[in-house]
Design an enzyme around this catalytic site. Structure first.
Site, mmCIF file in Angstrom:
data_model
loop_
_atom_site.group_PDB
_atom_site.id
_atom_site.type_symbol
_atom_site.label_atom_id
_atom_site.label_comp_id
_atom_site.label_asym_id
_atom_site.label_seq_id
_atom_site.Cartn_x
_atom_site.Cartn_y
_atom_site.Cartn_z
ATOM 1 N N CYS A 82 -10.979 -8.116 15.821
ATOM 2 C CA CYS A 82 -11.859 -6.474 15.367
ATOM 3 C C CYS A 82 -11.611 -6.971 13.666
ATOM 4 C CB CYS A 82 -9.941 -6.131 15.916
ATOM 5 S SG CYS A 82 -9.252 -4.807 14.892
ATOM 6 N N ASN A 307 4.505 10.388 -4.891
ATOM 7 C CA ASN A 307 4.727 9.454 -4.152
ATOM 8 C C ASN A 307 5.629 8.717 -5.645
ATOM 9 O OD1 ASN A 307 5.618 6.894 -2.446
ATOM 10 N ND2 ASN A 307 3.799 6.196 -3.788
ATOM 11 N N ASP A 371 -1.779 4.955 -10.887
ATOM 12 C CA ASP A 371 -1.985 4.835 -9.894
ATOM 13 C C ASP A 371 -2.899 4.687 -9.134
ATOM 14 O OD1 ASP A 371 -1.311 2.890 -7.179
ATOM 15 O OD2 ASP A 371 -0.505 4.802 -6.513
ATOM 16 N N CYS A 397 -4.471 -1.590 -6.161
ATOM 17 C CA CYS A 397 -4.978 -2.305 -5.191
ATOM 18 C C CYS A 397 -6.819 -3.022 -5.499
ATOM 19 C CB CYS A 397 -5.358 -0.612 -4.107
ATOM 20 S SG CYS A 397 -6.550 0.396 -4.645
#
Length: 440
Positions: A82, A307, A371, A397
């Protein structure tokens, strides 16, 4: 067999470091840098060479000849097949330490910056954490089965799996039965994916189908959703075509920030942070670090459905949220109304257009939160002198684009780089989430 297509013989290699995507890095017998799947620093492995790029070798581990002390047995039986995880063979503490090292290295080598303080890594749930995913669907006649799961590693094939250790249990428990039901659907060969999302109040599945479903299919799928206790939506075309099948009224998903007494509505196809427990911790840290006060103005760029925006507004500061996606902005406005917050304004804006002028630009802000997606916030960082915040918190990220943007903030605009650290948003994968703090 031609020399070009001849399968190369297995070889031994010593691994010196870990790459940004979780592969072991060493040099082959000819001195060529080689990236080896499932190998760890300090190990000697037997690997199968694969066709690589010019000047760079690729391979996959066949046998570990000398194991690293921090190698562990993967929890998931599908690991290695996977493509959902790449680091289950490494202890979770060592995973996050490696990500911290990667972050610091990127900041120094790409951004030419160094934080005054490196904060301890933030970790929470490492198994059953993933509350949102897009799963592949494929009908495989040779196996006599329809498969639902993540794509195989380096392949478009779907992993044959009946459970998943990283998906939230409320989602993972339904995979086997969903696969059985879809195998009975008339147009099963034209179903490419199912998007799944878990909220505090239930699970939603969105079934993408490229051909119309007949009445028998609809009855079958409705019965599955009713018995499983999930909401099932159908997507025959683009995102606007999504509509509920069962229950007919659909399900409005919710997640909450208990520490800020806020409740967020979202759609299964919306972007949200996939790790619920770490998201709560991240929002708390970002808000406490930014420390907004009544009377201050805060700019939340790439705000999504609110958020960070809503928790920031609990401080009493005036908060301005900006996002390119109109659908997310509309839900952000609903979220503000739902939580009775009238000190927020939301705006649609393309944050990748240099020097674009909007009603929210041209103003100074006391504090800024960023973000952005993986591509970073280069255009916004270049014009940070226009916003002139006293403090900026950047949630990233992608350590490479964070480093690039930090270079602009520190070496062009003169901000002090006061704190940074990693957040374990995606345990057992090579994805690196981080936070960085800059002060005027």
């Amino acid at each position: 067999m031609s020399a070009k297509n001849k399968r190369r013989e297995p070889a031994e290699i010593s691994i010196d470091s870990l790459s940004h995507d979780g592969r072991g890095v060493g040099r082959d017998s000819n001195g060529k840098v080689t990236f080896v799947d499932f190998a760890l620093p300090g190990e000697r492995v037997l690997y199968q060479p694969l066709r690589g790029r010019k000047g760079v070798g690729l391979g996959t581990t066949i046998e570990v000849l000398e194991a690293a002390e921090n190698r562990i047995n993967p929890k998931c039986e599908y690991f290695g097949i996977c493509g959902g995880c790449s680091l289950q063979h490494l202890d979770s503490k060592d995973q996050i330490d490696a990500k911290q090292e990667q972050l610091i290295s990127n900041l120094e080598k790409i951004g030419h910056v160094q934080a005054e303080t490196v904060i301890p890594p933030m970790q929470r749930d490492t198994w059953g954490y993933r509350r949102k995913a897009r799963l592949g669907v494929r009908d495989v006649e040779k196996k006599g089965a329809l498969l639902v799961g993540f794509r195989e590693k380096n392949s478009s094939f779907v992993t044959q799996m009946d459970h998943c250790e990283v998906l939230h249990p409320d989602i993972a428990m339904h995979i086997p039965e969903l696969a059985k039901v879809l195998q009975q659907v008339s147009s099963r060969k034209r179903i490419p994916q199912v998007e799944v999302a878990q909220g505090d109040n239930g699970v939603v599945m969105v079934l993408r189908h490229l051909e119309p479903l007949n009445d028998a299919d609809l009855v079958l799928l409705s019965r599955f959703a009713e018995v499983a206790g999930v909401a099932l939506y159908l997507q025959p075309s683009n995102l606007e075509s999504i509509h509920p099948l069962y229950p007919p009224e659909g399900l409005e998903l919710i997640y909450s920030h208990q520490g800020f007494n806020t409740e967020m509505i979202f759609k299964a196809t919306d972007f949200i942070q996939v790790n619920g427990s770490i998201n709560e911790a991240l929002v708390t840290q970002a808000c406490e670090t930014l420390d907004p006060k009544p009377g201050e103005t805060v700019l939340d760029l790439f705000c999504g459905l609110g958020n960070f925006t809503l928790p920031l507004a609990r401080s009493g500061a005036t908060v301005v949220g900006v996002e390119a996606d109109l659908g997310l902005i509309n839900r952000a406005k609903l979220n503000a109304e739902r939580n009775q917050l009238d000190n927020i304004s939301f705006h649609v804006g393309d944050l990748f257009v240099e020097n674009a002028q909007h009603v929210w630009t041209g103003n100074a802000y006391d504090k800024v939160l960023l973000d952005p997606p993986r591509s970073g916030a280069f255009e916004m960082c270049k014009r940070m002198n226009e916003f002139a915040p006293k403090r900026l918190v950047y949630v990233s990220c992608n350590p490479a684009t964070l480093a690039r943007d930090a270079d602009v903030l520190v070496n062009t605009h003169g901000y002090k780089f006061t704190q940074t650290g990693v957040i374990d948003m995606f345990p057992h994968t090579a994805h690196v989430e981080s936070i960085a703090v800059f002060d005027a």
